[in-house]
Design an enzyme around this catalytic site. Structure first.
Site, short mmCIF file in Angstrom:
data_model
loop_
_atom_site.label_atom_id
_atom_site.label_comp_id
_atom_site.label_asym_id
_atom_site.label_seq_id
_atom_site.Cartn_x
_atom_site.Cartn_y
_atom_site.Cartn_z
N ASP A 168 0.82 -1.20 0.00
CA ASP A 168 0.00 0.00 0.00
C ASP A 168 0.86 1.26 0.00
OD1 ASP A 168 -2.49 1.56 0.44
OD2 ASP A 168 -1.58 1.97 2.39
N LEU A 195 -6.81 6.71 2.49
CA LEU A 195 -7.03 7.68 1.40
C LEU A 195 -5.87 7.74 0.42
CD1 LEU A 195 -8.55 10.57 3.54
CD2 LEU A 195 -9.76 9.15 1.90
N ARG A 196 -4.88 6.86 0.64
CA ARG A 196 -3.72 6.91 -0.25
C ARG A 196 -4.10 6.70 -1.71
NH1 ARG A 196 0.08 3.93 3.15
NH2 ARG A 196 1.04 5.64 4.24
N GLY A 197 -5.03 5.78 -1.96
CA GLY A 197 -5.46 5.48 -3.33
C GLY A 197 -6.03 6.71 -4.01
N VAL A 216 -3.07 9.32 -4.68
CA VAL A 216 -2.16 8.91 -5.75
C VAL A 216 -2.84 9.00 -7.12
CG1 VAL A 216 -0.86 6.97 -6.68
CG2 VAL A 216 -0.75 7.47 -4.26
#
Length: 351
Positions: free
Chosen positions: A207, A288-290, A293
């Protein structure tokens, strides 16, 4: 030692623009050069699919950056966040520092590297006897503002992977020993490659990579012949082979420089940002990384193509790379090829 170094520097690298196929991997690498804050890329694929050749070919295309001369951390003369403490002190004292241009560095991390080699070491004796913070910089210092490449990252000691990912995420590396602590900037693009047959990375580590590119062996016989012939001519006379690609290499290099400049002007509509988050939500992506990015990668792609507005097509092209490794999956399943992500994208965007 210097002879080995010169030999390595003079050893010709296979040109990036000569690499046939593997578009997904090439795109992910280029987008990270345009916006290093995407968070790096994990490249997974079979043996002999040109993973390390492609990553090493990227070196040729990397633009130059301004650095403080003779500084082991590639300190940025204009950004305090990317300066070592020493440089900051000198600037406070109004010292005039020499600034030079240097190619963005690319550092290889060997599999057997120790934590000291990666993070750097503090010479305790010197620190205690002379009262100075005697720090021997490691690979993370050299990689500041550059690219750190780890081949076979899935075979690297988990503890070291944690250290790398922590530094990549925070942009700093801290070494502590016997009550002495030293921090320095370590902001780099982390590129990892590996063969899925040798084991996957833990989901929480996966992740942390901004993007995940999957590459397979080329199946088309004509393409295979083309790749084999190219490799043979490169091995026979590398310099001559490279000359044929000088123009396309210069063109791509220029395109990257312009995209890095244009990036700050690129906008993504609020409606599109909502839809990206809707897709992440539908796919049960944790955190919330998705979302972050995907937004960044879409902007980079628009900048790469010379536009200052993100289109739905841009998002469609990058979203599988940004989300496929973040999907919850059955432990026995391999990482999604991107079909599930594309399916939900089409539904949300009514594509």
């Amino acid at each position: 030692m210097s002879n080995t170094k010169n030999l390595e520097q003079s050893r010709p690298i296979f040109p990036f623009t000569a690499i046939v196929g593997q578009e997904e991997m090439k795109l992910a690498l280029l987008l990270n050069v345009i916006d290093p804050k995407i968070g790096g890329v994990m490249i997974m694929g079979d043996r002999g699919t040109g993973k390390s050749t492609t990553v090493r070919a990227l070196v040729d295309l990397l633009p130059e950056i301004k650095v403080i001369a003779n500084d082991p951390f590639n300190s940025d003369p204009d950004d305090p966040e990317l300066m070592s403490e020493e440089v900051r002190e000198k600037l406070k004292q109004k010292e005039i520092l020499e600034v030079i241009n240097k190619k963005i560095p690319m550092i290889d991390l060997p599999l057997g590297a120790t934590e000291d080699r990666v993070c750097g070491t503090i010479d305790i004796e010197k620190a205690l006897s002379e009262g100075v913070k005697a720090f021997e910089p490691g690979l993370l210092a050299k990689a500041n503002r550059g690219i750190l490449y780890v081949d076979e990252v899935n075979l690297l000691d988990d503890h070291l992977v944690d250290v790398l990912l922590d530094s990549a995420a925070s942009g700093w590396n801290t070494v502590e020993r016997e009550g002495i602590s030293i921090s320095h900037p370590a902001r780099f693009i982390l590129v990892g490659s590996g063969n899925p047959e040798e084991g996957e990375l833990r989901p929480q580590l996966l992740d942390r990579f901004g993007m995940h590119a999957q590459i397979g062996t080329v199946r088309d016989p004509q393409l295979r012949v083309q790749i084999v012939e190219q490799r043979a001519s490169f091995d026979e006379s590398p310099l001559e082979f490279r000359e044929n690609y000088n123009d396309s290499q210069s063109e791509l290099r220029q395109k990257l420089i312009e995209a890095r400049e244009l990036l700050k002007e690129v906008e993504i509509d609020y409606e599109y940002r909502v839809k990206i988050s809707e897709i992440c939500s539908e796919l049960n992506v944790d955190g919330l990384r998705g979302d972050i990015v995907t937004n960044r990668a879409s902007k980079s792609l628009a900048a790469f193509e010379g536009r200052n507005q993100v289109t739905a097509q841009d998002i469609f092209r990058v979203i599988p790379l940004c989300l496929r490794h973040r999907l919850r999956k059955d432990p026995l399943e391999s990482i999604d090829s991107g079909d599930k992500v594309r399916e939900i994208f089409k539904k949300v965007f009514a594509f």
